[in-house]
Design a protein around this motif. Sequence first.
Motif, mmCIF file in Angstrom:
data_model
loop_
_atom_site.group_PDB
_atom_site.id
_atom_site.type_symbol
_atom_site.label_atom_id
_atom_site.label_comp_id
_atom_site.label_asym_id
_atom_site.label_seq_id
_atom_site.Cartn_x
_atom_site.Cartn_y
_atom_site.Cartn_z
ATOM 1 N N ALA B 164 0.812 -1.213 0.000
ATOM 2 C CA ALA B 164 0.000 0.000 0.000
ATOM 3 C C ALA B 164 0.848 1.265 0.000
ATOM 4 O O ALA B 164 0.324 2.371 -0.027
ATOM 5 N N GLU B 215 -11.767 -4.783 -14.966
ATOM 6 C CA GLU B 215 -11.424 -3.379 -14.805
ATOM 7 C C GLU B 215 -10.200 -3.325 -13.905
ATOM 8 O O GLU B 215 -10.126 -4.026 -12.902
ATOM 9 N N MET B 216 -9.218 -2.512 -14.308
ATOM 10 C CA MET B 216 -8.017 -2.397 -13.487
ATOM 11 C C MET B 216 -7.767 -0.934 -13.164
ATOM 12 O O MET B 216 -8.168 -0.042 -13.901
ATOM 13 N N GLN B 218 -5.253 1.917 -10.399
ATOM 14 C CA GLN B 218 -4.030 2.112 -9.631
ATOM 15 C C GLN B 218 -4.355 2.825 -8.327
ATOM 16 O O GLN B 218 -5.047 3.848 -8.326
ATOM 17 N N ILE B 219 -3.860 2.287 -7.255
ATOM 18 C CA ILE B 219 -4.086 2.909 -5.941
ATOM 19 C C ILE B 219 -2.883 3.759 -5.545
ATOM 20 O O ILE B 219 -3.031 4.921 -5.182
ATOM 21 N N GLN B 221 0.028 6.044 -5.953
ATOM 22 C CA GLN B 221 0.517 6.986 -6.949
ATOM 23 C C GLN B 221 2.027 6.825 -7.134
ATOM 24 O O GLN B 221 2.765 6.647 -6.178
ATOM 25 N N ASN B 228 -4.576 -2.823 -8.773
ATOM 26 C CA ASN B 228 -5.927 -3.157 -8.303
ATOM 27 C C ASN B 228 -6.749 -3.666 -9.487
ATOM 28 O O ASN B 228 -6.701 -3.095 -10.569
ATOM 29 N N ASN B 230 -10.772 -5.225 -10.461
ATOM 30 C CA ASN B 230 -12.131 -5.645 -10.116
ATOM 31 C C ASN B 230 -12.718 -6.378 -11.310
ATOM 32 O O ASN B 230 -12.797 -5.816 -12.409
ATOM 33 N N ALA B 248 -2.898 -3.220 -2.629
ATOM 34 C CA ALA B 248 -2.780 -1.956 -1.901
ATOM 35 C C ALA B 248 -4.062 -1.581 -1.176
ATOM 36 O O ALA B 248 -4.401 -0.414 -1.060
#
Lengths: 377, 377, 377, 377
Positions: B164, B215-216, B218-219, B221, B228, B230, B248
Motif C-alpha cells: 500500500a 477493470e483495473m 491504480q491505488i 501513486q 488493483n 475488479n 494496496a
Amino acid sequence: MVGGGPGAGIAETHRTAMRLDDKCVLIAGVFSRDSEKSRRAARQLRIDLDRVYPDYSVMAEVESKRESDRIDVAVIVTRTDSHFEIARKFLQSGIQVICDKPLCLSLTEAKELKRLAEEKELILCLTHNYSGYAMVRHAARMVRNGDLGKVCVVQAEHASGWAATLLEKQGHPQAAWRTDPVLSGDSSVLFDLGTHAHQLARFVTGLEVTEVAAEMSQIVQGRAIKDNANLLLRFSNGARGTLWASMAAIGNEHGLRIRVYGDRGSLAWHHEDPCHLRYCPLDGPQQILAQGADGLSAEAKRWTRAGLGHPEGFFESFANIYTEVAEAILAKSEGRSYVKDELGFPDASDGARGVAFVESAMRSFASGGVWTAVEAI
Amino acid sequence: MVGGGPGAGIAETHRTAMRLDDKCVLIAGVFSRDSEKSRRAARQLRIDLDRVYPDYSVMAEVESKRESDRIDVAVIVTRTDSHFEIARKFLQSGIQVICDKPLCLSLTEAKELKRLAEEKELILCLTHNYSGYAMVRHAARMVRNGDLGKVCVVQAEHASGWAATLLEKQGHPQAAWRTDPVLSGDSSVLFDLGTHAHQLARFVTGLEVTEVAAEMSQIVQGRAIKDNANLLLRFSNGARGTLWASMAAIGNEHGLRIRVYGDRGSLAWHHEDPCHLRYCPLDGPQQILAQGADGLSAEAKRWTRAGLGHPEGFFESFANIYTEVAEAILAKSEGRSYVKDELGFPDASDGARGVAFVESAMRSFASGGVWTAVEAI
Amino acid sequence: MVGGGPGAGIAETHRTAMRLDDKCVLIAGVFSRDSEKSRRAARQLRIDLDRVYPDYSVMAEVESKRESDRIDVAVIVTRTDSHFEIARKFLQSGIQVICDKPLCLSLTEAKELKRLAEEKELILCLTHNYSGYAMVRHAARMVRNGDLGKVCVVQAEHASGWAATLLEKQGHPQAAWRTDPVLSGDSSVLFDLGTHAHQLARFVTGLEVTEVAAEMSQIVQGRAIKDNANLLLRFSNGARGTLWASMAAIGNEHGLRIRVYGDRGSLAWHHEDPCHLRYCPLDGPQQILAQGADGLSAEAKRWTRAGLGHPEGFFESFANIYTEVAEAILAKSEGRSYVKDELGFPDASDGARGVAFVESAMRSFASGGVWTAVEAI
Amino acid sequence: MVGGGPGAGIAETHRTAMRLDDKCVLIAGVFSRDSEKSRRAARQLRIDLDRVYPDYSVMAEVESKRESDRIDVAVIVTRTDSHFEIARKFLQSGIQVICDKPLCLSLTEAKELKRLAEEKELILCLTHNYSGYAMVRHAARMVRNGDLGKVCVVQAEHASGWAATLLEKQGHPQAAWRTDPVLSGDSSVLFDLGTHAHQLARFVTGLEVTEVAAEMSQIVQGRAIKDNANLLLRFSNGARGTLWASMAAIGNEHGLRIRVYGDRGSLAWHHEDPCHLRYCPLDGPQQILAQGADGLSAEAKRWTRAGLGHPEGFFESFANIYTEVAEAILAKSEGRSYVKDELGFPDASDGARGVAFVESAMRSFASGGVWTAVEAI
C-alpha cells in the motif's frame, strides 16, 4: 401522510421515526384508497377525521389553503410507481415532501421533481435512512477530512437474503409487487436495494458514480425477474469499485455494507453492526470506532442519543432524518437561512442520481455489460 | 529445490512445510545462481554438498540418473518467469515437480507443462496452499454434497494491503520485481493475488470461470503498474460473481476470502480466521463450523492435526499440500494406483486454468471491459 | 524423549514443534514401558535403535556418559504423575529437561526440581506453549512497557468444552485418567487447564497470584470429580481478578483467554484467534493489533515467521518454545552467557508456581472458599 | 413523571421509550424541586401546566382524586435515594409506578414497596430495560424450554469503562453522586451496574442467586469508593458462576454480557450486539441466532419491530418495557385478568431481589469474602 394504512410496513417505521424525537406530529393523511380503511387507520392513529382526505390531490389542495395549522410536510409512503404524481402534486401546491425511496421510476420524472423542488424552494427529503446513522455520518466526515487520502476503491453491497425463496407465490405482498415483471421488472433489485448501496457510497465518499458496467442474474428458480446484480463502478475522481445488490443472498441478514479504501486509510461499515466503524490508517493498527466514544466528529455526536455502548439502530437512523428535516423546516419557518449540509438528509438530487444510476445500469446490462455513463444531475 | 537461497521468503515456507509432517526431506538443490551462495545455503540446510548443483539443468540430468536415492520431486521456488523452463526440464527428465504459484506467465507454456506431466504420468503440484486448509476442503465437500444447492453467486477476494506504499522504491525486493512493468506488468496483481482467489473459487465450488469482464486501476501513486483489479465473473453452471485482487488495500491483512451463495445455503471463509467456516442453510440460523469439531467431513478430519480450538494456519495448510504429494508419490512408488482426488492438491490443470484466467482478464481490460471467454483446459 | 509412543497425542505435537524450525532432532528415547512398542515407535520415527532405552533411568545414565553426541535435553511427555521422578533423574544425571505441563502434582516435588535445576545450572523448560505465541509475548511487552498503566483487573479463563460429555465412559483414554478420582482428583481441572490460565496471567502481567478463593462444581452428571472451578484472585501489586477453569463448557472450543485492565489501558487475547490482540488505550479507540504488522515489539517480530495475515497457531507457538530452548542450549554449549529472558520460555519456577497455585486453590475450596495464600517461590 | 428536568439523562430515555410505540403519553409531573425549572421543563414537553405539581406528594394526592383523566402510572426517574419515599407515596395513593433501577437502597424499604404493590394490586415496574430485549427474552425462553439442559455455570458481567477516569472531579454530575462515599458508598458499583447483571442472570436462567462471595477493589486512584467488584455466585439449582461489576474497565463500551452453560448447550449475549444470540447445542455447531429470523420464539417475535437485519437497540428495549406495562394497565382497566408473565417486565420482586443481592455481597465483602446467603423474597 399518503399511504400507510393497515399492514403497510414501512409507514409504521416512518411514524415511529416521527415520534422518536418528538419533533413531528402526524395530523392529516390519506391512508388508503379505500376511504373506509383510511378513516379506520386515522382513528387508530388518533388523527382528526376532518383531516383525512379522499385522495392525495384533495389533500394537497385543501391543506395548501389552510392557514396557521397547515401541514409542514407531506410524507409519501405509497408504492414507488405512485411517488412521482403524488410528490409533484404536493410540490406544486407549495407543500414540502418527505418521500420513501426510491424517488420514482424514471429519470425524467426524477428531474421534474428536482426542478420543482428547487424552483419553489421546497424541501424534498428522500428517506435513505442509512445516511442518517451517526457512524455513517462520521465516516463521511472522515473522508471529507482527508483521513483516507484519495479514495481509490469503493466496495458497496446491499445483498439481502429476504427473498431467498419464492415468497411472491406464498402470499407475501411486498414480494409480490417487487418481483412482478410488469410492476417492477428486472430493475427491482436495483431500485429497491441497489439505490441504498449507491446512496451510501456517494454519501460516505462524496463522489459520484460516473460509469457503470452491469451484470444481472437470477438466484431463485421460478422467479419472474432477475434478483441479483453485480456491477463495476467508476467514480468521479477516478476511483473504482463494485456494487452488489441481491434479494436472495441466503444467510445475509440485511446485507448493506460499504468498504472504502483510500491511499491513506480505509473504512468499513456494516448495517448489522451500525454503531461501529472499522478504520485502518496507513500507519497504524486497525481501529474500531464506537458511537458515543470520545473524540468523534460533531456529526457523530449530533446524531447520538444515549452514548457509548447503548446501541442505536434502524429506527434511530430514520428518526435522525426526520429530526433533521424538522429542524430545516423550523429554520425556514423562522426565516433563518437554511442551507442543506453536504452531510445532511438525502434530497431530490440524491433521488435523481439514484434513478439515473439504475437506468444506466439497466442499459449497460441490456447492451452486454458495456461501460455506460451515468448522467450528472 | 531450485531457488530458495538466503532471504528468499517463500522457500523457507516450503521447507517448513516439508518438515512439519516429517514426510519430506530436502536432499539436493540449486539454491542460488551464485554457486558460492548456493553452497553456503546448503551447508546451513545440512545438505550434502555433492548434491548441490551448478544449475537446474545439471541437477535434473544428474538426479534423473541416480538409482535408489534420486530425488522424488523437484521443488521450484524461483521467480515466476523461470518456472516454465525449470519445470519443463525436470518433467522431461522424468522428475516430478512441486512448483510455487503461479505456474508460469503464458498459457502456451502452461499447456506445455500440463501436456508433459500427463504424457509422462508425473505429478506437477502447484502450491496454491489455501486449497490445503482443512476448512477449505470442508467447504468444497459441502458444495459437492449439495449443502448449498445450486451455486448462484461467488464473491472472491484477494485484496491485500501488503504494497500500500511505494515499497518498490524502498529497497523491498519482492515489491521491486512484482511492480516492474517489464518483469511483471499490469498482470502482476492478477498473477500474484488474483490466481489465489480464482483457484479458491474453483476449488470450493467445483465450477470453472468461463467468462470475465475486467477493470483495473491504480491505488498507489507513482507505481509503474496497475495494482488493483475488479472483475465480474461468469461460471460454468451459470453462476455469477466478482473477484477483487489488490496489492494496496490498506488495512486488509492478507485479504483472501470467499463467499459462496447457492439456492439452498451459503458459505463464507476468510483466511484471517482459517479454522472457521460460516454456513447458512436456507432453513435455519447461521452456523460457525470449527475445525476439529465433531461432525465435519472426512476431508476436514484428514487435514486436522491437533483438534478443536487449536488453531492451525499458513504453515499447516502448506504442509497439507506437501504431505498429500508425498503420499501420492509413495503410492506411485509402491505401485499402488494413484488417482488424484477432486479435492486434492492443485496441479498443472489448475495452474493452466489460472494462467488462462489472467490472460482473458487482461484481454478484457485491454478491450474496455467486454466479457471475454476463458479457455477451458 | 520419554513417553510418546503410538497414540500419545501431545508427544506428536512436541515432535512437530521440534521439526518446525529445524533446530532440534530427536535421537533417543523411551517411547513406551513396553519395549517392543517403544522400538516400534523408534523405527517409525527413524531413530537409531541403539538409543532406545528400556526405561528413563537407564536412558539418563547411559546418555549422560556419552561424549560428543549425548542428548542436549530430555523431553518428558508422560502422564503427569511420573514427571517428577523422570525429571529428577535427568537433572541428577546432568541432562537438561523439557517437560510437558503441569510440572508435577505436589509443591514439595516441584520445589525439589526447581532446586535441582538451579543447583546444576540446567534448563528445565515447561511447555506452557501459550507463552510462546507472538502476540502473547507482545502483550507481555506492552504491560512491561507500561502501556496499560498499573494493572488492576485480570480476567483469565481456560474453560474448554472438550469433556462436556462422559467421555471417560466411552473409551477416551485422556478423559479416563483425567477424571479418575484416584489418579487426578478434583484438582484435575486446575492442573490440566487452570495452570494454563494461571501461567498466561502471570506471563502477560508479570504479576504473581498471592491469594486465591476457590469454588468448584460439577457440570457433567455421573462424573467422579469436579469439572469446573471458579476462582477469585489477588495479585502481588494489589490487582484483583478471576480465573475460570472448566473441562465441560459446551460450545467453547479451547476456551483459553485473558483480559487485562490497567488504569491506562486494557488488553484482550483469545486463543481461538491467536494472531490478534485487542488493545484499548485510555484515550483512544480500540485497536486490533495483528501479528506481522509494522510497529510491533521485538518480541512479536522475533516469533513471527510468515508475516501479516498468514496465521500461525498452536504448532508454531509450541515450536517457539522449542526454538528458544534450542538457542539457550546452543548459547550454553558455546560458553556464551545465557540469561533467561523475563519474557522467555516457562521454567521450573513457573511450574512450581503453578503447583503452588493449584494446592492453594484446593485448600481454599476445602475450607469453604476462604482466601488462601499462594506460596511465593 | 417525577424527576427528569433539564439535563437528566435517563429521563429523556424514558420519554423516548414512552413515545416509541405510541402507547404512553406524558401528561403530568414534577420535573424539578425548583418549581420554575419544573414548569420550564413542562413547557418544553408540551405538558399542561395545571398538571405540574410542586412535589411528588401533592402530585400523588391530586392525581389520585382525578376522575377519568388521572394518570395511569407514575414514572420515577429521580436519584435512587429518593425512590422509596416517592414510590411508596404513589402506591399508597393507589397509583401504579414505573421506577428507574435500582428500586431503592435498603432491603427493608424494598420489601415494603413490594408488600404495598401486592396488597393494593398495583403494578410496580422496574426499568431493568435489558430484560426487554427481544433476544434476551428469546434466551430466557430457550432456557425455560430446556434447550440448555440443566444450567450449570453462569458468567455475568456489567463491566463498563464509563468512569475510568476521575470524572467526579471534572464536573460530571452522574459521576459525582455515584462515587460519593456518603450518597452511594462502595455499594454504588453493585447497585448501579451489578444489579443489571444480576437481573439479567436471573431473567435469562429463571434461577435465583442464593449465596454470594464478594471481593471489591479500586481501579481509579484517588476515587473515594471501590469501583470494581468480583463476585462468586451460587444459584438455586446448584449452578455456580461469577459476576463482575466495574465502572472503570477501560475499553469496555457498556460491558453488559452474559454466558450461560448448561449440560445440553450454552448461550451468550452481549449488549454491544443485542440482536444476536450465540447458541451452542451439545451436538452441533455454534449458531448465531438473529433477531427477526424465522423460527424464533413468540417472545422474540413479540418484541421485534422491523425484522431481520434492522438493528433495534437501547431505546427499543426500553420501549418494550413501557409497552408491556401499558398493555398490562389496559388489561386491568378493561377488567381483563392480568397475570404477569414469567418473562415479563421486572417488578417489585425483582427490585427487592436486587437489593438483597447487593446487601449480601456487601456483607460478604465486609467479612472477608465468606459465602453469604441472599434472602429469598
